[in-house]
Design a protein around this motif. Sequence first.
Motif, short mmCIF file in Angstrom:
data_model
loop_
_atom_site.label_atom_id
_atom_site.label_comp_id
_atom_site.label_asym_id
_atom_site.label_seq_id
_atom_site.Cartn_x
_atom_site.Cartn_y
_atom_site.Cartn_z
N SER A 1 -0.66 4.66 -17.61
CA SER A 1 -0.42 3.51 -18.48
C SER A 1 -1.30 2.33 -18.09
CB SER A 1 1.05 3.10 -18.45
OG SER A 1 1.35 2.41 -17.25
N GLY A 2 -1.65 2.24 -16.83
CA GLY A 2 -2.50 1.15 -16.37
C GLY A 2 -1.78 -0.15 -16.16
N ASP A 3 -0.47 -0.17 -16.35
CA ASP A 3 0.32 -1.40 -16.23
C ASP A 3 1.04 -1.51 -14.89
OD1 ASP A 3 -0.43 -2.14 -18.79
OD2 ASP A 3 1.31 -1.18 -19.70
N VAL A 4 0.59 -0.77 -13.90
CA VAL A 4 1.26 -0.75 -12.60
C VAL A 4 0.44 -1.58 -11.61
CG1 VAL A 4 2.08 0.75 -10.74
CG2 VAL A 4 2.12 1.57 -13.10
N PRO A 5 1.08 -2.53 -10.93
CA PRO A 5 0.36 -3.30 -9.91
C PRO A 5 -0.21 -2.38 -8.83
CG PRO A 5 2.51 -4.27 -10.35
CD PRO A 5 2.47 -2.96 -11.06
N LEU A 6 -1.29 -2.79 -8.22
CA LEU A 6 -2.02 -1.97 -7.26
C LEU A 6 -1.13 -1.41 -6.16
CD1 LEU A 6 -4.66 -0.78 -6.25
CD2 LEU A 6 -5.06 -2.93 -5.01
N GLU A 7 -0.31 -2.25 -5.55
CA GLU A 7 0.55 -1.80 -4.46
C GLU A 7 1.52 -0.72 -4.93
OE1 GLU A 7 0.06 -5.02 -5.24
OE2 GLU A 7 -1.17 -5.64 -3.53
N ASP A 8 2.07 -0.92 -6.12
CA ASP A 8 2.99 0.08 -6.69
C ASP A 8 2.24 1.36 -7.04
OD1 ASP A 8 5.01 -1.78 -6.44
OD2 ASP A 8 4.99 -2.36 -8.55
N ALA A 9 1.02 1.22 -7.53
CA ALA A 9 0.21 2.39 -7.88
C ALA A 9 -0.07 3.23 -6.65
CB ALA A 9 -1.09 1.97 -8.55
N ILE A 10 -0.35 2.59 -5.54
CA ILE A 10 -0.60 3.32 -4.29
C ILE A 10 0.65 4.06 -3.85
CG2 ILE A 10 -1.13 3.05 -1.83
CD1 ILE A 10 -3.03 0.73 -2.69
N SER A 11 1.79 3.40 -3.92
CA SER A 11 3.06 4.05 -3.56
C SER A 11 3.36 5.23 -4.48
CB SER A 11 4.22 3.06 -3.62
OG SER A 11 4.07 2.08 -2.62
N LEU A 12 3.14 5.02 -5.77
CA LEU A 12 3.37 6.11 -6.73
C LEU A 12 2.43 7.27 -6.47
CD1 LEU A 12 3.87 4.10 -10.05
CD2 LEU A 12 5.58 5.54 -8.90
N TYR A 13 1.18 6.96 -6.16
CA TYR A 13 0.20 8.01 -5.88
C TYR A 13 0.63 8.83 -4.66
CZ TYR A 13 -4.19 10.34 -4.90
OH TYR A 13 -5.15 11.29 -4.65
N LYS B 1 3.68 9.24 -3.48
CA LYS B 1 4.85 10.03 -3.86
C LYS B 1 4.43 11.22 -4.73
CE LYS B 1 9.17 11.05 -4.13
NZ LYS B 1 9.85 11.65 -3.00
N GLY B 2 3.49 10.98 -5.62
CA GLY B 2 2.98 12.06 -6.46
C GLY B 2 2.32 13.15 -5.64
N MET B 3 1.58 12.78 -4.62
CA MET B 3 0.94 13.77 -3.75
C MET B 3 1.99 14.58 -2.99
SD MET B 3 -2.20 13.69 -4.45
CE MET B 3 -2.83 14.75 -3.17
N CYS C 1 5.73 21.16 -5.02
CA CYS C 1 5.59 22.12 -6.12
C CYS C 1 4.67 23.28 -5.71
CB CYS C 1 5.04 21.43 -7.36
SG CYS C 1 6.19 20.28 -8.12
N HIS C 2 3.58 22.95 -5.07
CA HIS C 2 2.64 23.98 -4.64
C HIS C 2 3.32 24.95 -3.67
CE1 HIS C 2 -1.23 25.77 -3.75
NE2 HIS C 2 -0.97 25.64 -2.47
N GLY C 3 4.06 24.41 -2.72
CA GLY C 3 4.76 25.26 -1.75
C GLY C 3 5.79 26.15 -2.42
N LYS C 4 6.52 25.61 -3.36
CA LYS C 4 7.53 26.41 -4.06
C LYS C 4 6.88 27.51 -4.90
CE LYS C 4 11.26 23.04 -4.04
NZ LYS C 4 12.24 23.83 -3.32
N LEU C 5 5.75 27.21 -5.53
CA LEU C 5 5.05 28.23 -6.31
C LEU C 5 4.50 29.33 -5.40
CD1 LEU C 5 3.15 26.07 -8.94
CD2 LEU C 5 5.03 27.67 -9.36
#
Length: 82
Positions: free
Chosen positions: A26-38, A40-42, A48-52
């Motif tokens: 969306s591009g509407d996430v502040p940088l610090e939040d984007a880093i945290s989300l990234y 968590k996403g990793m 998911c990879h381990g479960k597969l």
Amino acid sequence: MKETKQEIKFEEAISRLEEIVRRLESGDVPLEDAISLYKKGMELSAVCHGKLQSAEKQLVTLIGEDGSQAPFNPANGGMRDE
């Protein structure tokens, strides 16, 4: 209470990962939040990879590498006798 990587189900991890991707795209996430989300996403991606991989190993055990199916053996949880 925080979930460990082993406790989360694959479907829940995928759902959370998709939500993170939507938020980041969306591009509407502040940088610090984007880093945290990234981060968590990793983590979710690794779960998911381990479960597969685990599911694939179970299928190979059940079906066999050559594609032949082993008879069901309830004594060992349905796994192939080797």
